[in-house]
Design an enzyme around this catalytic site. Structure first.
Site, PDB file in Angstrom:
ATOM      1  N   HIS A  33       0.844  -1.209   0.000  1.00  0.00           N
ATOM      2  CA  HIS A  33       0.000   0.000   0.000  1.00  0.00           C
ATOM      3  C   HIS A  33       0.874   1.252   0.000  1.00  0.00           C
ATOM      4  O   HIS A  33       0.581   2.225  -0.703  1.00  0.00           O
ATOM      5  CB  HIS A  33      -0.881   0.041   1.256  1.00  0.00           C
ATOM      6  CG  HIS A  33      -1.891  -1.060   1.334  1.00  0.00           C
ATOM      7  ND1 HIS A  33      -1.886  -1.996   2.337  1.00  0.00           N
ATOM      8  CD2 HIS A  33      -2.948  -1.363   0.537  1.00  0.00           C
ATOM      9  CE1 HIS A  33      -2.903  -2.829   2.173  1.00  0.00           C
ATOM     10  NE2 HIS A  33      -3.557  -2.475   1.080  1.00  0.00           N
ATOM     11  N   SER A 181       0.939  -8.633   1.752  1.00  0.00           N
ATOM     12  CA  SER A 181      -0.510  -8.802   1.805  1.00  0.00           C
ATOM     13  C   SER A 181      -0.949  -8.574   3.245  1.00  0.00           C
ATOM     14  O   SER A 181      -0.216  -8.926   4.180  1.00  0.00           O
ATOM     15  CB  SER A 181      -0.861 -10.237   1.382  1.00  0.00           C
ATOM     16  OG  SER A 181      -2.147 -10.580   1.833  1.00  0.00           O
TER      17      SER A 181
END
Ligand code: PAF
Length: 271
Positions: A33, A181
Site C-alpha cells: 500500500h 498482503s
C-alpha cells in the site's frame, strides 16, 4: 490529512481540488500500500486513501471476521506519509445509494479466484463502482499482486466509459520473497517460512518451465506443495497477462498464478 466518514462532506472537499489520485484499501496497511501511495504522491492530484473492509467480497463470514483490522496504526502510517484525504465510510455510506453505472463482470471473473470464491469479484466490483461514483478519481492505483481484480476493474471501467485511469503498480515483496498482503499478518513465524519456501519453489519452477514446459505436471506440483507445508491448493495456472488467457502454447509469455492455504489463511500470488 483530513479524515472523512461521510461521502457528502468528502465530495464538497474534493470539488475544491483539480482532481484526485485514489488508493482503495481494506486497511491492514503494508509496504505494498505504501508503495501505491508513494506513486500516487508523484501525480499532480491530491492523494485520497479509503479504508473499508467490504463485507460483500468475502464469501465466508469467518474470513470477514478474521480479516486484519488496525485502523489506529493505519492512520499513523497515513499521517506520516502526508496523504491529503482519508475516507473511512460506514457500510450505509457506501451501500445506501443507487449507482448510475451497472457493474460489468467480464467472463474471466469465473476463472482462478472467481472459481473458488463465489461472489468475490461481484463484491469487489460493486464496491469499486461505488467508490468511483463518489470520488470520480483521475487515477486509481492498483497492485499487480491481485492481477485478476485489476483486470476486471479495467474491463468494468472500459465498458462503462468511466474516465478514471488505472495505474498498474508492481508487486511489492517481503525480503523472503512473499508478496506483501494484509493477510500475512495472520501468519506465525513457521507459516511465514512455509510461504517463503513455496515462493522459492515457484520461482525455480517458472525458470524450469521456460526451458521445458513439459515439466508442468499439476499433480506433482500439488504433492510438492503439500510436502512444503501447504494445507490446500485452489489453483496453479499459467496465464498470459495481456490476453488474460491460460496459455496454450509453451512459448507464450506467461505468469504463474497460484492460490493455496496454510491452515485457514489463503494466499495468492503471480510470478
Ligand atoms: O484489494 C483490495 O484491498 C480490495 O479488493 C479493494 C480493491 C479495496 C476493494 O474492496
Amino acid at each position: 490529512m483530513k479524515i472523512f466518514k461521510d461521502k457528502h462532506t468528502l465530495q464538497r472537499e474534493i470539488l475544491k481540488t483539480k482532481g484526485i489520485s485514489f488508493i482503495p484499501t481494506m486497511g491492514g496497511l503494508h509496504k505494498g500500500h505504501i508503495s501505491l501511495i508513494k506513486e500516487s504522491k508523484k501525480s499532480k492530484f491530491k492523494t485520497l486513501v479509503s479504508i473499508f473492509v467490504n463485507p460483500k467480497q468475502f464469501n465466508k463470514k469467518s474470513d470477514f471476521r478474521s480479516y486484519p483490522r488496525n485502523t489506529k496504526k493505519d492512520i499513523k502510517i497515513l499521517k506520516k506519509l502526508r496523504i491529503n484525504y482519508l475516507y473511512i465510510p460506514t457500510s450505509k455510506d457506501i451501500y445506501g445509494f443507487k449507482t448510475k453505472n451497472k457493474v460489468f463482470l467480464d467472463k474471466s471473473s469465473k476463472k482462478l479466484c472467481g472459481k473458488f470464491r463465489k461472489g468475490h469479484f461481484e463484491g469487489v466490483l460493486n464496491v469499486v463502482n461505488r467508490f468511483l461514483e463518489i470520488i470520480k478519481p483521475k487515477y486509481i492505483y492498483l497492485g499487480k499482486k491481485d492481477y485478476q481484480q485489476l483486470y476486471l476493474i479495467k474491463k468494468h471501467i472500459e465498458k462503462n466509459k468511466i474516465k478514471s485511469k488505472i495505474i498498474e503498480c508492481k508487486t511489492i515483496r517481503e525480503n523472503s520473497g512473499i508478496a506483501c498482503s494484509s493477510r500475512n499478518s495472520n501468519l506465525n513465524k513457521n507459516q511465514m517460512k512455509i510461504a517463503s519456501d513455496i515462493f522459492n519453489y515457484f520461482t525455480i519452477l517458472k525458470k524450469e518451465l521456460k526451458k521445458n514446459y513439459n515439466l508442468f505436471n499439476i499433480n506433482r506440483i500439488k504433492k510438492d506443495l503439500i510436502n512444503l507445508g501447504a494445507n490446500k491448493i485452489d489453483y496453479i495456472e499459467n496465464y498470459n497477462l495481456k490476453s488474460f488467457q491460460k496459455i496454450k502454447k509453451p512459448n507464450k509469455k506467461f505468469n504463474l498464478f497460484f492460490a493455496y492455504y496454510i491452515k485457514n489463511i489463503r494466499l495468492i500470488d503471480n510470478i
